[in-house]
Write a protein that holds these residues in place. Structure first.
Motif, PDB file in Angstrom:
ATOM      1  N   GLY A 153       0.810  -1.213   0.000  1.00 38.05           N
ATOM      2  CA  GLY A 153       0.000   0.000   0.000  1.00 38.05           C
ATOM      3  C   GLY A 153       0.839   1.256   0.000  1.00 38.05           C
ATOM      4  N   ASP A 154       0.147   2.376   0.050  1.00 37.15           N
ATOM      5  CA  ASP A 154       0.825   3.658   0.119  1.00 37.15           C
ATOM      6  C   ASP A 154      -0.152   4.677   0.667  1.00 37.15           C
ATOM      7  OD1 ASP A 154       1.468   6.445  -1.467  1.00 37.15           O
ATOM      8  OD2 ASP A 154       3.264   5.370  -0.843  1.00 37.15           O
ATOM      9  N   ASN A 155       0.374   5.701   1.323  1.00 33.97           N
ATOM     10  CA  ASN A 155      -0.486   6.714   1.923  1.00 33.97           C
ATOM     11  C   ASN A 155      -1.185   7.604   0.901  1.00 33.97           C
ATOM     12  OD1 ASN A 155      -0.244   5.918   4.537  1.00 33.97           O
ATOM     13  ND2 ASN A 155       1.224   7.497   5.145  1.00 33.97           N
ATOM     14  N   ASP A 156      -0.789   7.563  -0.359  1.00 36.66           N
ATOM     15  CA  ASP A 156      -1.523   8.305  -1.387  1.00 36.66           C
ATOM     16  C   ASP A 156      -2.951   7.760  -1.486  1.00 36.66           C
ATOM     17  OD1 ASP A 156       0.669   9.932  -2.128  1.00 36.66           O
ATOM     18  OD2 ASP A 156       1.439   8.355  -3.430  1.00 36.66           O
ATOM     19  N   ARG A 157      -3.066   6.451  -1.568  1.00 37.82           N
ATOM     20  CA  ARG A 157      -4.394   5.836  -1.643  1.00 37.82           C
ATOM     21  C   ARG A 157      -5.159   6.054  -0.350  1.00 37.82           C
ATOM     22  NH1 ARG A 157      -6.528   0.534  -0.552  1.00 37.82           N
ATOM     23  NH2 ARG A 157      -8.359   0.112  -1.835  1.00 37.82           N
ATOM     24  N   LEU A 158      -4.470   5.914   0.779  1.00 38.33           N
ATOM     25  CA  LEU A 158      -5.117   6.159   2.068  1.00 38.33           C
ATOM     26  C   LEU A 158      -5.672   7.579   2.121  1.00 38.33           C
ATOM     27  CD1 LEU A 158      -5.794   5.419   5.022  1.00 38.33           C
ATOM     28  CD2 LEU A 158      -3.496   6.201   5.632  1.00 38.33           C
ATOM     29  N   ALA A 159      -4.889   8.553   1.668  1.00 39.57           N
ATOM     30  CA  ALA A 159      -5.332   9.951   1.705  1.00 39.57           C
ATOM     31  C   ALA A 159      -6.579  10.153   0.855  1.00 39.57           C
ATOM     32  CB  ALA A 159      -4.209  10.864   1.225  1.00 39.57           C
ATOM     33  N   ALA A 160      -6.620   9.520  -0.316  1.00 39.31           N
ATOM     34  CA  ALA A 160      -7.792   9.643  -1.179  1.00 39.31           C
ATOM     35  C   ALA A 160      -9.017   9.035  -0.517  1.00 39.31           C
ATOM     36  CB  ALA A 160      -7.527   8.975  -2.522  1.00 39.31           C
ATOM     37  N   LEU A 161      -8.842   7.888   0.130  1.00 39.32           N
ATOM     38  CA  LEU A 161      -9.968   7.241   0.807  1.00 39.32           C
ATOM     39  C   LEU A 161     -10.427   8.040   2.023  1.00 39.32           C
ATOM     40  CD1 LEU A 161      -8.809   3.524   0.555  1.00 39.32           C
ATOM     41  CD2 LEU A 161     -10.651   4.628  -0.730  1.00 39.32           C
ATOM     42  N   VAL A 162      -9.480   8.669   2.726  1.00 37.79           N
ATOM     43  CA  VAL A 162      -9.850   9.532   3.856  1.00 37.79           C
ATOM     44  C   VAL A 162     -10.601  10.758   3.353  1.00 37.79           C
ATOM     45  CG1 VAL A 162      -8.915  11.052   5.648  1.00 37.79           C
ATOM     46  CG2 VAL A 162      -8.060   8.716   5.428  1.00 37.79           C
ATOM     47  N   ALA A 163     -10.166  11.310   2.210  1.00 41.79           N
ATOM     48  CA  ALA A 163     -10.876  12.446   1.625  1.00 41.79           C
ATOM     49  C   ALA A 163     -12.316  12.068   1.289  1.00 41.79           C
ATOM     50  CB  ALA A 163     -10.148  12.939   0.369  1.00 41.79           C
ATOM     51  N   GLY A 216      10.288   6.249   0.658  1.00 41.38           N
ATOM     52  CA  GLY A 216       8.848   6.097   0.472  1.00 41.38           C
ATOM     53  C   GLY A 216       8.529   4.783  -0.212  1.00 41.38           C
ATOM     54  N   SER A 217       7.222   4.484  -0.295  1.00 39.48           N
ATOM     55  CA  SER A 217       6.801   3.250  -0.956  1.00 39.48           C
ATOM     56  C   SER A 217       5.947   3.534  -2.170  1.00 39.48           C
ATOM     57  CB  SER A 217       6.015   2.371   0.025  1.00 39.48           C
ATOM     58  OG  SER A 217       4.882   3.056   0.503  1.00 39.48           O
ATOM     59  N   GLY A 218       5.710   4.811  -2.460  1.00 42.41           N
ATOM     60  CA  GLY A 218       4.805   5.159  -3.549  1.00 42.41           C
ATOM     61  C   GLY A 218       5.537   5.596  -4.783  1.00 42.41           C
ATOM     62  N   GLY A 219       4.951   6.497  -5.511  1.00 43.55           N
ATOM     63  CA  GLY A 219       5.490   6.991  -6.762  1.00 43.55           C
ATOM     64  C   GLY A 219       4.356   7.659  -7.506  1.00 43.55           C
ATOM     65  N   MET A 220       4.591   8.039  -8.747  1.00 39.77           N
ATOM     66  CA  MET A 220       3.561   8.737  -9.501  1.00 39.77           C
ATOM     67  C   MET A 220       2.373   7.843  -9.813  1.00 39.77           C
ATOM     68  SD  MET A 220       2.961  11.790 -10.244  1.00 39.77           S
ATOM     69  CE  MET A 220       4.605  12.455  -9.925  1.00 39.77           C
ATOM     70  N   VAL A 221       2.591   6.545  -9.914  1.00 36.72           N
ATOM     71  CA  VAL A 221       1.483   5.621 -10.166  1.00 36.72           C
ATOM     72  C   VAL A 221       0.447   5.726  -9.054  1.00 36.72           C
ATOM     73  CG1 VAL A 221       0.825   3.188 -10.332  1.00 36.72           C
ATOM     74  CG2 VAL A 221       2.857   4.007 -11.529  1.00 36.72           C
ATOM     75  N   THR A 222       0.889   5.716  -7.799  1.00 35.70           N
ATOM     76  CA  THR A 222      -0.060   5.776  -6.684  1.00 35.70           C
ATOM     77  C   THR A 222      -0.716   7.147  -6.584  1.00 35.70           C
ATOM     78  OG1 THR A 222       1.654   6.400  -5.080  1.00 35.70           O
ATOM     79  CG2 THR A 222       1.240   4.049  -5.395  1.00 35.70           C
ATOM     80  N   LYS A 223      -0.019   8.179  -7.034  1.00 37.02           N
ATOM     81  CA  LYS A 223      -0.604   9.525  -6.993  1.00 37.02           C
ATOM     82  C   LYS A 223      -1.713   9.665  -8.045  1.00 37.02           C
ATOM     83  CE  LYS A 223       3.475  11.504  -4.919  1.00 37.02           C
ATOM     84  NZ  LYS A 223       3.757  10.183  -4.313  1.00 37.02           N
ATOM     85  N   VAL A 224      -1.497   9.091  -9.200  1.00 37.30           N
ATOM     86  CA  VAL A 224      -2.541   9.113 -10.230  1.00 37.30           C
ATOM     87  C   VAL A 224      -3.734   8.267  -9.793  1.00 37.30           C
ATOM     88  CG1 VAL A 224      -3.077   8.379 -12.589  1.00 37.30           C
ATOM     89  CG2 VAL A 224      -0.997   9.681 -12.124  1.00 37.30           C
ATOM     90  N   GLU A 225      -3.475   7.145  -9.135  1.00 38.36           N
ATOM     91  CA  GLU A 225      -4.580   6.335  -8.623  1.00 38.36           C
ATOM     92  C   GLU A 225      -5.359   7.099  -7.558  1.00 38.36           C
ATOM     93  OE1 GLU A 225      -7.319   3.386  -7.932  1.00 38.36           O
ATOM     94  OE2 GLU A 225      -5.983   3.732  -9.639  1.00 38.36           O
ATOM     95  N   ALA A 226      -4.652   7.843  -6.706  1.00 36.41           N
ATOM     96  CA  ALA A 226      -5.336   8.680  -5.709  1.00 36.41           C
ATOM     97  C   ALA A 226      -6.204   9.719  -6.405  1.00 36.41           C
ATOM     98  CB  ALA A 226      -4.302   9.363  -4.809  1.00 36.41           C
ATOM     99  N   ALA A 227      -5.697  10.299  -7.490  1.00 37.82           N
ATOM    100  CA  ALA A 227      -6.484  11.278  -8.249  1.00 37.82           C
ATOM    101  C   ALA A 227      -7.725  10.635  -8.841  1.00 37.82           C
ATOM    102  CB  ALA A 227      -5.625  11.893  -9.354  1.00 37.82           C
ATOM    103  N   ARG A 228      -7.583   9.401  -9.300  1.00 38.16           N
ATOM    104  CA  ARG A 228      -8.722   8.693  -9.876  1.00 38.16           C
ATOM    105  C   ARG A 228      -9.820   8.487  -8.830  1.00 38.16           C
ATOM    106  NH1 ARG A 228      -8.201   6.176 -14.421  1.00 38.16           N
ATOM    107  NH2 ARG A 228      -5.956   5.928 -14.109  1.00 38.16           N
ATOM    108  N   ILE A 229      -9.419   8.087  -7.624  1.00 43.40           N
ATOM    109  CA  ILE A 229     -10.383   7.876  -6.538  1.00 43.40           C
ATOM    110  C   ILE A 229     -11.040   9.190  -6.150  1.00 43.40           C
ATOM    111  CG2 ILE A 229     -10.645   7.186  -4.128  1.00 43.40           C
ATOM    112  CD1 ILE A 229      -8.306   5.224  -4.588  1.00 43.40           C
ATOM    113  N   ALA A 230     -10.214  10.223  -5.935  1.00 49.42           N
ATOM    114  CA  ALA A 230     -10.738  11.504  -5.454  1.00 49.42           C
ATOM    115  C   ALA A 230     -11.669  12.156  -6.472  1.00 49.42           C
ATOM    116  CB  ALA A 230      -9.589  12.443  -5.117  1.00 49.42           C
ATOM    117  N   THR A 231     -11.217  12.251  -7.720  1.00 57.87           N
ATOM    118  CA  THR A 231     -12.024  12.962  -8.713  1.00 57.87           C
ATOM    119  C   THR A 231     -13.327  12.240  -9.013  1.00 57.87           C
ATOM    120  OG1 THR A 231     -10.767  11.919 -10.522  1.00 57.87           O
ATOM    121  CG2 THR A 231     -10.042  14.096  -9.769  1.00 57.87           C
ATOM    122  N   SER A 232     -13.336  10.896  -8.919  1.00 57.25           N
ATOM    123  CA  SER A 232     -14.586  10.158  -9.141  1.00 57.25           C
ATOM    124  C   SER A 232     -15.593  10.433  -8.034  1.00 57.25           C
ATOM    125  CB  SER A 232     -14.306   8.657  -9.240  1.00 57.25           C
ATOM    126  OG  SER A 232     -13.865   8.127  -7.998  1.00 57.25           O
TER     127      SER A 232
END
Length: 371
Positions: A153-163, A216-232
């Motif tokens: 996992g990564d905190n990018d996805r966690l942040a999107a889910l918390v949002a 860190g454990s993330g990267g741009m891939v996880t940031k784009v996935e976070a954007a996908r979750i948030a914007t949807s």
């Protein structure tokens, strides 16, 4: 929607990565970086926004005290570093927020707190109450006892889910990369992308890996996935660096702004799509796949050819074609042990032979989301 969303947001989730908190060396917390993100969060709170901070850095903060030079690869040492580092990280946050007269709190979440509906609702209530009391919650994954989230996992996805959880207006990812680029940023000629109207606009972009500090454990891939979750979910997202976050939030042309979708799914379906963990899989024939994709119908036993995994009624399952392509997720109405006798049979036939309780859908369309 343009960057005006940055200046009008009333509930904001900020996520900062390990490499931004530990500097280029990545061996210990940088107190200046901690102070800068605290000052940034305070500036948003001062203008009237509710602010929640998702902070990486627990494992990275524990490296130096344990005499470790790089992020360990084995789970046990990662957990030991997190146990040491979490206290150091939160202590710095509390000290610096207190200097602004702001109360902060620590909230440690595991995957279970996000994927299980009852836990999810409890976390939502807790965070909402903290915000109503004027507190800035500092959220991190519970790396000390967690397993899957440290390895995958990564905190990018966690942040999107918390949002999503707190119905935020804006998600800000603060990274050591100052924007999304049209090619790896180390590549000659790579240009920053300042605005992403829809996620389909960036499907061809080559995305990079973890940050330069290697902690860190993330990267741009996880940031784009976070954007996908948030914007949807109808939540705008800003990707920027610690050095530029103040300029970007003021609406200046820094970072990358991801516009929210105007037609968003319900929170229940967003939870099902992004926060639930499938416990099994139903294999559908071609007719059922077409009906679900094109007509948005419920899934009936007649359209199912096989069942995989063990689950109970109410669990999340994947719906897949016979070729193995997952097309949807849904909440199943029967236990996995009950379904084999139902495969390929009509609901009327099932009712006649097994009882009236079998004359219903395997997955109702209201409990189903396309992927």
């Amino acid at each position: 929607m343009n960057r005006e969303a940055l200046t009008s947001a009333k509930r904001i989730v900020i996520k900062i990565g390990s490499s931004s908190l530990t500097g280029a060396a990545g061996s210990e917390l940088d107190p200046h970086a901690v102070a800068k993100i605290v000052d940034f969060a305070y500036s948003l709170k001062k203008r009237g926004a509710d602010v929640l901070l998702v902070s990486s850095g627990a494992i990275a903060a524990g490296l130096a005290p344990l005499g470790l030079k790089v992020r360990p690869k084995d789970l046990a040492t990662q957990q030991a570093a997190a146990s040491v580092g979490q206290g150091l990280l939160i202590a710095q946050y509390h000290e610096k927020f207190s200097a602004h007269g702001v109360i902060s709190s620590q909230v440690l979440l595991t995957t279970e707190d996000i994927v299980r509906r009852s836990h999810y609702q409890n976390a939502q209530q807790t965070l909402t109450k903290l915000l109503s009391l004027g507190v800035i919650p500092i959220v991190n994954e519970n790396d000390t006892v967690g397993t899957q989230e440290i390895r995958f996992g990564d905190n990018d996805r966690l942040a999107a889910l918390v949002a999503l959880l707190i119905h935020a207006d804006l998600l800000i990812l603060v990274s050591d990369i100052d924007a999304l680029y049209d090619a790896p940023p180390t590549q000659s000629g790579a240009q920053p992308i300042r605005y992403v109207a829809t996620m389909s606009d960036i499907e061809t972009i080559v995305l990079g890996g973890a940050g330069s500090a290697g902690v860190g454990s993330g990267g741009m891939v996880t940031k784009v996935e976070a954007a996908r979750i948030a914007t949807s979910a109808g939540i705008a997202m800003l990707l920027t660096s610690l050095a530029h976050c103040g300029h970007a939030i003021a609406g200046e042309d820094y970072g990358t702004f991801f516009a929210p979708q105007s037609s968003k799914a319900t929170s229940r379906l967003l939870w099902l799509a992004h926060a639930s963990t499938p416990q099994g899989r139903l294999i559908l024939d071609a007719g059922a796949v077409k009906a679900i994709l094109e007509r948005g119908v419920s899934l009936l036993p007649a359209g199912v050819t096989a069942v995989e995994g063990e689950f109970i009624s109410g669990d999340t399952v994947e719906l897949a074609s016979e070729a193995g392509k997952v097309i949807a997720r849904g909440l199943v109405a029967f236990d996995s042990s009950e379904i084999p006798q139902m495969l390929g049979r009509s609901t009327k036939e099932l009712a006649a032979s097994l009882g009236a309780e079998y004359e219903r859908e395997l997955v109702h369309r209201d409990d189903l989301v396309l992927l």
